[in-house]
Design an enzyme around this catalytic site. Structure first.
Site, mmCIF file in Angstrom:
data_model
loop_
_atom_site.group_PDB
_atom_site.id
_atom_site.type_symbol
_atom_site.label_atom_id
_atom_site.label_comp_id
_atom_site.label_asym_id
_atom_site.label_seq_id
_atom_site.Cartn_x
_atom_site.Cartn_y
_atom_site.Cartn_z
ATOM 1 N N GLU A 145 10.029 13.823 5.214
ATOM 2 C CA GLU A 145 10.056 12.550 5.938
ATOM 3 C C GLU A 145 11.464 12.005 6.131
ATOM 4 O OE1 GLU A 145 7.643 9.414 4.146
ATOM 5 O OE2 GLU A 145 8.388 9.873 2.155
ATOM 6 N N GLU A 173 4.323 15.409 -3.349
ATOM 7 C CA GLU A 173 5.158 14.230 -3.104
ATOM 8 C C GLU A 173 6.620 14.644 -2.852
ATOM 9 O OE1 GLU A 173 4.768 11.303 -2.306
ATOM 10 O OE2 GLU A 173 6.583 10.232 -2.877
ATOM 11 N N LYS A 231 6.997 1.717 7.459
ATOM 12 C CA LYS A 231 6.637 1.529 6.052
ATOM 13 C C LYS A 231 5.186 1.082 5.905
ATOM 14 C CE LYS A 231 8.091 0.667 1.702
ATOM 15 N NZ LYS A 231 7.960 2.024 1.186
ATOM 16 N N HIS A 280 -1.681 33.157 -2.294
ATOM 17 C CA HIS A 280 -2.703 33.219 -1.244
ATOM 18 C C HIS A 280 -2.149 32.819 0.122
ATOM 19 C CE1 HIS A 280 -5.700 34.041 -4.238
ATOM 20 N NE2 HIS A 280 -5.307 32.982 -4.936
ATOM 21 N N CYS A 336 5.408 -2.591 13.321
ATOM 22 C CA CYS A 336 5.875 -3.773 14.050
ATOM 23 C C CYS A 336 6.056 -4.945 13.091
ATOM 24 C CB CYS A 336 4.946 -4.201 15.170
ATOM 25 S SG CYS A 336 4.662 -2.949 16.392
ATOM 26 N N ASN A 365 1.775 -7.584 16.620
ATOM 27 C CA ASN A 365 1.729 -6.417 15.746
ATOM 28 C C ASN A 365 0.265 -5.991 15.662
ATOM 29 O OD1 ASN A 365 1.773 -4.625 13.571
ATOM 30 N ND2 ASN A 365 1.859 -6.255 12.050
ATOM 31 N N GLY A 366 -0.048 -4.795 16.132
ATOM 32 C CA GLY A 366 -1.438 -4.334 16.075
ATOM 33 C C GLY A 366 -1.803 -3.604 17.362
ATOM 34 N N TRP A 416 7.066 -0.592 16.360
ATOM 35 C CA TRP A 416 6.684 0.802 16.120
ATOM 36 C C TRP A 416 5.684 1.103 17.231
ATOM 37 C CZ3 TRP A 416 2.324 3.777 14.945
ATOM 38 C CH2 TRP A 416 2.579 5.050 14.430
ATOM 39 N N LYS A 437 8.672 13.798 0.515
ATOM 40 C CA LYS A 437 9.955 13.079 0.514
ATOM 41 C C LYS A 437 10.971 13.839 1.351
ATOM 42 C CE LYS A 437 9.250 9.911 -0.424
ATOM 43 N NZ LYS A 437 7.937 9.493 -0.793
ATOM 44 N N ARG A 472 9.288 -2.045 9.167
ATOM 45 C CA ARG A 472 7.954 -1.961 9.758
ATOM 46 C C ARG A 472 7.936 -1.202 11.076
ATOM 47 N NH1 ARG A 472 4.563 -5.589 7.341
ATOM 48 N NH2 ARG A 472 3.145 -5.431 9.099
HETATM 49 C C1 G6P Z 1 3.437 4.994 5.366
HETATM 50 C C2 G6P Z 1 4.713 5.015 4.558
HETATM 51 C C3 G6P Z 1 4.504 5.824 3.285
HETATM 52 C C4 G6P Z 1 3.334 5.275 2.502
HETATM 53 C C5 G6P Z 1 2.062 5.224 3.352
HETATM 54 C C6 G6P Z 1 0.945 4.472 2.649
HETATM 55 O O1 G6P Z 1 3.182 6.251 5.879
HETATM 56 O O2 G6P Z 1 5.770 5.559 5.324
HETATM 57 O O3 G6P Z 1 5.674 5.760 2.497
HETATM 58 O O4 G6P Z 1 3.101 6.064 1.378
HETATM 59 O O5 G6P Z 1 2.327 4.536 4.568
HETATM 60 O O6 G6P Z 1 1.350 3.140 2.495
HETATM 61 P P1 G6P Z 1 0.766 2.139 1.430
HETATM 62 O O7 G6P Z 1 1.496 0.853 1.703
HETATM 63 O O8 G6P Z 1 -0.703 2.015 1.708
HETATM 64 O O9 G6P Z 1 1.028 2.661 0.087
#
Ligand code: G6P
Length: 617
Positions: free
Chosen positions: A497, A490, A612, A513, A2, A101-102, A75, A494, A27
């Site tokens: 997501e 990672e 994000k 395994h 949010c 937001n929260g 969100w 990527k 956000r």
């Molecule tokens: C969300 C984002 C990710 C990020 C994660 C941790 O899930 O979509 O891209 O890695 O939060 O965020 P931070 O700001 O703590 O690195």
């Protein structure tokens, strides 16, 4: 999680609020809404969908005139993302409006009490409960808005950044924060104020910002200096005015089709910005006051515990290799969420490193607070200056990657690894794990990394071609060993997501395994097979995949012959020290995911269901 914006001043509020929402859309983008005030009237427009959907609707629904407004991009947490659950929410009388937001955790209990007092609710949200609680207090106790907000918040458990407006007092907006960020942009002579979850919505208007701390609230009144109070004790606080360094250019796409692509391409510069002034290869020095001032704590640490979430957690896993390999200090890497709920054994002998791009991730922040309460020394690695984790930790360092707007993290990851590598080198040299000669050599090699990243970026067309072949896959496997095992995780993250293709990251040797059962001619396997001590083992893994008809995309060191002869596709990266290979190997994986997602028609900057900055637990 949010985004909220607001404006009160002499300009038209609507363009500022809507533009601000666009900048904060990273956000959350389940729904969006605005409320504007003009001629004694609150004008509300909100809808499920993105800010662009709201823009189409607003001018059909309301007249956008007015110099006061608040807005929200959501969100969803409580209540499905529909029009009714969208913010802003208004109180029963229609006088008050709120954006939030929260999460208000005890909203159910509060709601039941309000229902008994005759309140009815249009939405399923916790936020509508809060605005009616504020109204109930305001009416029954005959209080001004600021006081009513304060008393209401004293009854609330959870997290919030809120902006509240009362149409009967149209020269002020009340804001408050606990756990979710809020910044107030201050215009010349207090003639206008901007409210936002981060400073990006107002950088073209003012360079002066106040960041509220947890449990603080402010009454923003035209023509007066912002007055900040502690919500619990009512004590007045003199706010620090921060000079913003953010520029408009940094938050625009600058000709790139997506923020994600722009941020991938920014990595050579971002890595330099991370080590600039800290790493001095010519002098054979690393200067970092946050480490130097606390060197004893690091060197005498029983262990380092790294807490993080998402991509930052993957950077933490790379750091485990860096610290153990280069500095011989034992490391544990924890998800913020797991750490805090499993009664961890932690004491003042431990050093905790919290890694977070946004500095706002609720689970990481909670882990920081827990570690501090148990006496650990807590060091923060954040990108966003002035963020909650940066302020909550004892000390720390910023990555200086510049704003990362694409939801899928890219340059944050490589700059976190850069910073962690510098710290590991500094500690390794300080405790004698690295000789001067070896230390100097590492510094020289690290300095070459930005140019090598640029070399990898130059293979973009080849990677795009590979993407075109595998864009319709439904599953994929990412394998790596040692330093590149976290890179495999990672890479898989990527892909899933942003393209919604199922992808799993695995240590290459673990493939036998379980995951090997999945391999057939439809399964692309991305394997990081650079020239390192595991090379022969990786070659065996590739053969195992080959004999089951799996399709192999291998990331190899320039000049490789053996893997080239086995793999379906190879992507070359320059030679470097193994400890720095994640900084190079991760680049093709970012580009591969990006192109696949674009070819599948996905919104790469705003993938579905994600946000994000995750400010809820
Ligand atoms: C969300 C984002 C990710 C990020 C994660 C941790 O899930 O979509 O891209 O890695 O939060 O965020 P931070 O700001 O703590 O690195």
């Amino acid at each position: 999680m949010c985004g909220i914006t607001g404006y009160i001043g002499f300009r038209e509020a609507y363009p500022i609020v809507i533009n601000g929402l666009q900048r904060l859309e990273y956000r959350g983008y389940d729904s969006a809404g605005v409320v504007l005030y003009h001629n004694n009237e609150l004008k509300l427009s909100k809808t499920k969908g993105k800010v662009s959907d709201l823009e189409l609707l607003v001018t059909r629904e309301i007249n956008t005139a007015g110099t006061i407004g608040i807005g929200h991009t959501r969100w969803a947490t409580h209540g499905v993302p529909n029009d009714v659950n969208s913010h802003p929410h208004t109180s029963q009388s229609g006088n008050l409006a709120i954006v939030h937001n929260g999460i208000i955790e005890n909203y159910d209990t509060l709601k039941k009490a309000l229902v008994k007092r005759g309140y009815t609710f249009k939405s399923d949200t916790d936020t509508e409960v809060l605005i009616n609680l504020i109204e109930e207090i305001q009416i029954t106790k005959k209080l001004k808005l600021g006081k009513a907000v304060q008393l209401a918040l004293q009854q609330v458990f959870g997290a919030y950044a809120i902006a509240v407006f009362d149409k009967t007092k149209p020269n002020e907006i009340v804001v408050a924060r606990l756990g979710s960020p809020i910044a107030i942009g201050v215009g010349k002579d207090n003639s206008e104020f901007f409210i936002a979850s981060d400073a990006s919505p107002f950088i073209e208007y003012t360079k002066e910002a106040i960041y509220l701390d947890d449990e603080e609230m402010a009454v923003i009144r035209l023509g007066r200096a912002v007055s900040v109070r502690k919500i619990t004790t009512d004590s007045l606080i003199t706010p620090d005015i921060h000079e913003l360094e953010l520029s408009l250019e940094q938050i625009e796409k600058n000709g790139f089709e997506h923020f994600m692509l722009k941020e991938i391409y920014e990595q050579p510069k971002a890595i330099v910005d991370t080590y600039r002034g800290r790493m001095l290869p010519k002098e054979g020095l690393i200067k970092m006051s946050g480490i130097e001032d606390n060197l004893d704590r690091f060197l005498n640490a029983r262990r380092i515990i790294i807490v993080a979430c998402g991509t930052s957690w993957h950077a933490g896993l790379v750091a485990e290799y860096l610290f153990e390999d280069l500095a011989r200090i034992p490391v544990e890497v924890e998800y913020g969420s797991e750490f805090r709920y499993r009664n961890p054994i932690i004491s003042d002998k431990d050093v905790v490193i919290a890694i977070s791009q946004s500095g706002e991730t609720a689970d990481t922040l909670a882990a920081v607070k827990l570690a501090k309460s148990k006496g650990a020394f807590v060091f923060g690695i954040c990108n966003v200056v002035g963020s909650s984790i940066a302020r909550e930790t004892h000390t720390g360092s910023y990555t200086h990657a510049g704003p990362e707007i694409g939801v899928a993290s890219t340059k944050a990851f490589t700059t976190q690894i850069t910073l962690l590598a510098i710290i590991a080198l500094k500690l390794g040299y300080a405790n004698g794990a690295l000789s001067k000669e070896v230390f100097d050599d590492y510094l020289k090699q690290l300095e070459l990394i930005p140019d090598k990243v640029a070399e990898v970026l130059a293979t973009n067309d080849h990677i795009k071609y590979i993407a075109s072949i595998y864009k319709d896959s439904t599953n994929s496997l990412y394998l790596g060993r040692g330093y590149n095992f976290p890179v495999a995780l990672e890479g898989a993250l990527k892909l899933k997501e942003i393209s919604y293709i199922h992808a799993e990251g695995y240590p290459a040797a673990e493939m036998k395994h379980g995951p090997i059962a999945l391999i057939d001619e439809n399964m692309p396997v991305v394997i990081i097979a650079t020239n390192n001590e595991h090379y022969d083992k990786l070659v065996s893994n590739i053969q195992e995949i080959k004999s089951r008809n799996g399709k192999i995309i291998a990331i190899v060191t320039k000049g490789d012959i053996i893997v080239k002869g086995l793999a379906d596709h190879v992507i070359e990266i320059p030679e470097t020290k193994e400890a720095f290979s994640p900084l190079l190997a991760t680049i093709p994986l970012q580009l591969l995911s990006y192109h696949i997602a674009v070819m599948r028609g996905c919104n790469v900057d705003q993938p579905r269901n994600l946000a994000k900055s995750v400010t809820v637990e």
